[in-house]
Scaffold this active site. Structure first.
Site, short mmCIF file in Angstrom:
data_model
loop_
_atom_site.label_atom_id
_atom_site.label_comp_id
_atom_site.label_asym_id
_atom_site.label_seq_id
_atom_site.Cartn_x
_atom_site.Cartn_y
_atom_site.Cartn_z
N TYR A 1 35.06 55.22 28.81
CA TYR A 1 33.81 54.82 28.13
C TYR A 1 33.99 54.97 26.62
O TYR A 1 33.65 54.05 25.85
CB TYR A 1 32.67 55.69 28.63
CG TYR A 1 31.35 55.49 27.89
CD1 TYR A 1 30.57 54.36 28.11
CD2 TYR A 1 30.89 56.45 26.98
CE1 TYR A 1 29.37 54.18 27.44
CE2 TYR A 1 29.70 56.27 26.30
CZ TYR A 1 28.93 55.14 26.54
OH TYR A 1 27.75 54.96 25.87
N SER B 1 28.59 54.16 20.57
CA SER B 1 28.28 55.53 21.02
C SER B 1 29.02 56.52 20.14
O SER B 1 30.14 56.23 19.68
CB SER B 1 28.72 55.73 22.47
OG SER B 1 28.68 57.12 22.78
N1 LIG Z 1 21.37 56.69 26.61
C1 LIG Z 1 22.31 57.27 25.90
O1 LIG Z 1 22.42 58.53 25.83
C2 LIG Z 1 23.29 56.44 25.12
C3 LIG Z 1 24.08 57.10 24.15
C4 LIG Z 1 25.00 56.35 23.42
C5 LIG Z 1 25.11 55.00 23.63
N2 LIG Z 1 24.34 54.40 24.58
C6 LIG Z 1 24.52 52.95 24.75
O2 LIG Z 1 23.27 52.31 24.60
C7 LIG Z 1 23.24 51.13 25.41
C8 LIG Z 1 22.00 51.18 26.32
O3 LIG Z 1 22.05 52.37 27.08
P1 LIG Z 1 20.79 52.87 27.93
O4 LIG Z 1 20.89 54.34 28.00
O5 LIG Z 1 19.56 52.24 27.44
O6 LIG Z 1 21.19 52.28 29.36
P2 LIG Z 1 20.27 51.88 30.61
O7 LIG Z 1 18.99 52.60 30.57
O8 LIG Z 1 21.16 52.01 31.79
O9 LIG Z 1 19.97 50.32 30.35
C9 LIG Z 1 21.06 49.44 30.33
C10 LIG Z 1 20.57 48.05 29.99
O10 LIG Z 1 21.73 47.21 29.93
C11 LIG Z 1 21.57 46.17 30.87
N3 LIG Z 1 22.84 45.83 31.48
C12 LIG Z 1 23.73 46.63 32.11
N4 LIG Z 1 24.74 45.92 32.61
C13 LIG Z 1 24.49 44.62 32.28
C14 LIG Z 1 25.15 43.40 32.52
N5 LIG Z 1 26.29 43.32 33.23
N6 LIG Z 1 24.60 42.26 32.02
C15 LIG Z 1 23.44 42.29 31.34
N7 LIG Z 1 22.75 43.41 31.10
C16 LIG Z 1 23.28 44.56 31.57
C17 LIG Z 1 20.59 46.66 31.90
O11 LIG Z 1 19.97 45.53 32.52
P3 LIG Z 1 19.75 45.42 34.13
O12 LIG Z 1 18.98 46.64 34.53
O13 LIG Z 1 19.00 44.16 34.28
O14 LIG Z 1 21.12 45.38 34.71
C18 LIG Z 1 19.65 47.48 31.03
O15 LIG Z 1 18.69 46.64 30.43
C19 LIG Z 1 24.55 51.09 26.17
O16 LIG Z 1 25.46 50.26 25.48
C20 LIG Z 1 25.02 52.54 26.12
O17 LIG Z 1 26.41 52.64 26.24
C21 LIG Z 1 23.43 55.08 25.32
#
Ligand SMILES: NC(=O)c1ccc[n+]([C@@H]2O[C@H](COP(=O)([O-])OP(=O)(O)OC[C@H]3O[C@@H](n4cnc5c(N)ncnc54)[C@H](OP(=O)(O)O)[C@@H]3O)[C@@H](O)[C@H]2O)c1
Length: 247
Positions: free
Chosen positions: A157, A143
């Site tokens: 985080y 991130s």
């Molecule tokens: N969205 C943003 O603005 C943003 C910005 C910077 C970085 N990121 C990073 O990008 C990544 C994805 O973010 P996102 O926004 O796509 O999040 P999201 O929509 O909440 O999706 C999270 C994904 O991770 C899985 N996950 C969460 N906890 C888990 C666990 N204990 N074991 C296995 N799978 C797990 C979830 O699966 P389940 O639903 O099956 O639990 C889901 O598929 C993360 O690492 C986040 O920190 C996101």
């Protein structure tokens, strides 16, 4: 039509049931990779992600694996290798955050962030390395908060994502001679359920950005596919911001 630059490659994506991970699964499968991906709780959505990739002409396989559990992560690597005969690309995407002042964070919230965002990445890499050969790719989803924190409530985080940046940098030295690259994509705000572009924090986040919009899952997925592909062999140990000019 997407070029099939990953034909014959096998990828494992953690957290592919929703959000950025689901986009990465779709993109890698569209480029011809065999894609295994994990989920923790979203079984139906994981099955939909796999079905959609297959209907689009790709190969995708959902694996239940909770990144909180070391054995689940190890088993997901084994299941991928058993199903597809090897492993070429590991994408560490599963993760998330609890955003509040440090004195309000519970031990469980801190442990979850440390375990999913950091420990499970180390475990996935450790378990994958015996299978990765010349041309292997490790791509972490960190991130931009690893390096930029314009708002309060992000500290732990941000610390976990800073750890991923350090891991990426350090591991590149261990893996370079083996022809394996490792890179860390550091997204800024991306429109997902975890951070919706029309959510309560959106207008605040936009004040720190140069673009007037959040990033899209497709934009992050395209960058991942480039890093996974044959043209990116000279990029390693890099922490790459894709963040709409987040400051
Ligand atoms: N969205 C943003 O603005 C943003 C910005 C910077 C970085 N990121 C990073 O990008 C990544 C994805 O973010 P996102 O926004 O796509 O999040 P999201 O929509 O909440 O999706 C999270 C994904 O991770 C899985 N996950 C969460 N906890 C888990 C666990 N204990 N074991 C296995 N799978 C797990 C979830 O699966 P389940 O639903 O099956 O639990 C889901 O598929 C993360 O690492 C986040 O920190 C996101």
């Amino acid at each position: 039509m997407t070029a099939r630059t990953l034909e014959g490659k096998t990828a494992l994506v953690t957290g592919g049931s929703r959000g950025i991970g689901a986009g990465i699964v779709a993109r890698l499968a569209a480029e011809g990779a065999n894609v295994a991906f994990t989920y923790a709780s979203s079984k139906q959505r994981a099955e939909s992600v796999a079905s959609a990739a297959i209907e689009a002409g790709g190969i995708a396989h959902a694996i239940h694996a909770d990144s909180m559990r070391e054995q689940d992560v190890a088993d997901a690597v084994t299941a991928t290798v058993d199903r597809f005969g090897g492993l070429d690309i590991l994408v560490n995407n599963a993760g998330g955050g609890v955003f509040k002042a440090i004195e309000d964070l519970t031990m469980a919230e801190i442990d979850t962030m440390l375990t999913v965002n950091v420990r499970s990445v180390v475990v996935a890499i450790r378990e994958s390395l015996p299978h990765l050969g010349e041309g292997g790719r490790i791509i972490n989803i960190g991130s931009v908060n690893a390096v930029r924190n314009p708002f309060p409530g992000l500290s732990v985080y941000a610390m976990t994502k800073g750890a991923i940046a350090s891991l990426t940098n350090g591991l590149a030295k261990e893996l370079g001679a083996r022809g394996i690259t490792i890179n860390n994509l550091q997204p800024g705000p991306v429109d997902t359920e975890a951070n919706p572009a029309d959510g309560p924090n959106a207008s605040n986040l936009l004040t720190a950005m140069s673009t007037d919009r959040f990033g899209t899952v497709a934009e992050i997925s395209a960058f991942v596919s480039y890093l996974a592909g044959p043209d990116a062999g000279y990029i390693t140990g890099a922490n790459l911001n894709i963040d709409g000019g987040f400051v």
